[in-house]
Design a protein around this motif. Structure first.
Motif, mmCIF file in Angstrom:
data_model
loop_
_atom_site.group_PDB
_atom_site.id
_atom_site.type_symbol
_atom_site.label_atom_id
_atom_site.label_comp_id
_atom_site.label_asym_id
_atom_site.label_seq_id
_atom_site.Cartn_x
_atom_site.Cartn_y
_atom_site.Cartn_z
ATOM 1 N N PHE A 1 0.822 -1.211 0.000
ATOM 2 C CA PHE A 1 0.000 0.000 0.000
ATOM 3 C C PHE A 1 0.856 1.260 0.000
ATOM 4 O O PHE A 1 1.973 1.282 0.522
ATOM 5 N N SER A 2 0.307 2.328 -0.578
ATOM 6 C CA SER A 2 0.838 3.679 -0.431
ATOM 7 C C SER A 2 0.290 4.247 0.884
ATOM 8 O O SER A 2 -0.759 3.807 1.356
ATOM 9 N N ASP A 3 0.999 5.238 1.451
ATOM 10 C CA ASP A 3 0.473 5.866 2.673
ATOM 11 C C ASP A 3 -0.413 7.082 2.344
ATOM 12 O O ASP A 3 -0.842 7.801 3.240
ATOM 13 N N ARG A 4 -0.710 7.269 1.057
ATOM 14 C CA ARG A 4 -1.558 8.403 0.630
ATOM 15 C C ARG A 4 -2.915 8.351 1.328
ATOM 16 O O ARG A 4 -3.568 7.311 1.391
ATOM 17 N N ALA A 5 -3.334 9.525 1.846
ATOM 18 C CA ALA A 5 -4.569 9.584 2.632
ATOM 19 C C ALA A 5 -5.814 9.357 1.771
ATOM 20 O O ALA A 5 -5.834 9.686 0.580
ATOM 21 N N VAL A 6 -6.828 8.807 2.371
ATOM 22 C CA VAL A 6 -8.150 8.628 1.740
ATOM 23 C C VAL A 6 -9.147 9.374 2.626
ATOM 24 O O VAL A 6 -9.183 9.154 3.839
ATOM 25 N N PRO A 7 -9.970 10.260 2.047
ATOM 26 C CA PRO A 7 -10.914 11.027 2.866
ATOM 27 C C PRO A 7 -11.917 10.124 3.591
ATOM 28 O O PRO A 7 -12.345 9.104 3.052
ATOM 29 N N ARG A 8 -12.281 10.542 4.791
ATOM 30 C CA ARG A 8 -13.195 9.752 5.617
ATOM 31 C C ARG A 8 -14.544 9.499 4.947
ATOM 32 O O ARG A 8 -15.137 8.432 5.104
ATOM 33 N N ASP A 9 -15.024 10.476 4.139
ATOM 34 C CA ASP A 9 -16.368 10.282 3.553
ATOM 35 C C ASP A 9 -16.388 9.122 2.551
ATOM 36 O O ASP A 9 -17.431 8.498 2.348
ATOM 37 N N VAL A 10 -15.236 8.807 1.947
ATOM 38 C CA VAL A 10 -15.166 7.644 1.052
ATOM 39 C C VAL A 10 -15.372 6.368 1.871
ATOM 40 O O VAL A 10 -16.122 5.470 1.480
ATOM 41 N N ILE A 11 -14.734 6.313 3.034
ATOM 42 C CA ILE A 11 -14.854 5.132 3.899
ATOM 43 C C ILE A 11 -16.288 5.022 4.425
ATOM 44 O O ILE A 11 -16.857 3.937 4.489
ATOM 45 N N GLU A 12 -16.876 6.170 4.773
ATOM 46 C CA GLU A 12 -18.287 6.152 5.217
ATOM 47 C C GLU A 12 -19.174 5.576 4.120
ATOM 48 O O GLU A 12 -20.056 4.745 4.378
ATOM 49 N N ASN A 13 -18.928 5.998 2.878
ATOM 50 C CA ASN A 13 -19.777 5.524 1.777
ATOM 51 C C ASN A 13 -19.623 4.032 1.521
ATOM 52 O O ASN A 13 -20.620 3.338 1.313
#
Ligand code: IYR
Length: 222
Positions: free
Chosen positions: A39-51
């Motif tokens: 994996f890359s350590d690039r951030a993923v926004p929380r709203d993507v995880i919520e969806n």
């Protein structure tokens, strides 16, 4: 109309040609999915995880009991604790607990006890299955088809993650008791699967594997 029922408003009708085209196009999308361990350590926004969790939560379940719970972890200290505990279990697994036959089945994947993705990936989603539910009078209420239901929800979660353009891995550190402890889950829940979620590393590699052909996984009776 039956009591507590309503017309199926949400159904979207397509022509047969559209259905054929959509089934084929979606197969091509899904066949590009790979389990990723780098994996890359690039951030993923929380709203993507919520969806993606809400997509999983839309899964069918036995008696609509929805016997699942998801912990989404981006906290670096907590990810580190999970990595340390998982690697501890995996060292016992690879270093002796696993039967020779199992280790041979895993050999083509090149997996070992080292799980850097557990603190590199920006999110860990831990799925818990609720074996029973507390009733109003404090008894243990029965949940139906817990593994089937939770398995379907996780399948939809993996599909949603892939469809969004991210990658994941169905990781099964075993035993997984430490996850309920670290996430402080109640006694009716057991950890079911752990999914690191994020972008693949720039130098990401995956094992050369193939999927079975249609005739190996299906038979038609027409
Ligand atoms: N849980 C171990 C072993 C493992 C098991 C399966 I099934 C895999 O597809 C891959 C690995 C680990 O995560 O290394």
């Amino acid at each position: 109309m039956k009591e507590n029922h309503q017309p199926l408003h949400s159904y979207q009708a397509y022509s047969e040609a559209e259905i054929q085209q959509r089934a084929d196009a979606f197969r091509h999308i899904m066949q590009r999915r790979r389990s990723v361990r780098m994996f890359s350590d690039r951030a993923v926004p929380r709203d993507v995880i919520e969806n993606v969790i809400l997509t999983a939560g839309s899964a069918p379940s036995g008696a609509n009991q929805q016997p699942w719970f998801f912990c989404a972890v981006s906290n670096p200290l907590m990810k580190r604790r999970i990595r340390v505990a998982a690697e501890h279990e995996e060292q016992a697994f690879y270093g002796g607990r696993a039967p020779q036959e199992w280790l041979q089945a895993l050999a083509p994947l090149g997996t070992n006890a080292s799980k850097p993705f557990l603190d590199v990936a920006p999110w860990l989603i831990i799925c818990f299955a609720q074996s029973w539910h507390p009733t109003a009078d404090g008894a243990k209420g029965k949940n139906y088809y817990v593994s089937e239901s939770t398995g379907i929800a996780v399948g939809m979660l993996i599909t949603a993650i892939h469809h969004a353009g991210l990658v994941t891995l169905t990781h099964t550190p075993s035993p997984m008791g430490f996850l309920a402890e670290i996430c402080e889950r109640p006694e009716n829940e057991r950890a079911f699967l752990l999914l690191p979620v994020g972008y693949p590393a720039d130098d990401c590699e995956v094992p050369l594997i193939t999927k079975k052909a249609l005739h190996d996984i299906a038979q038609f009776f027409e």
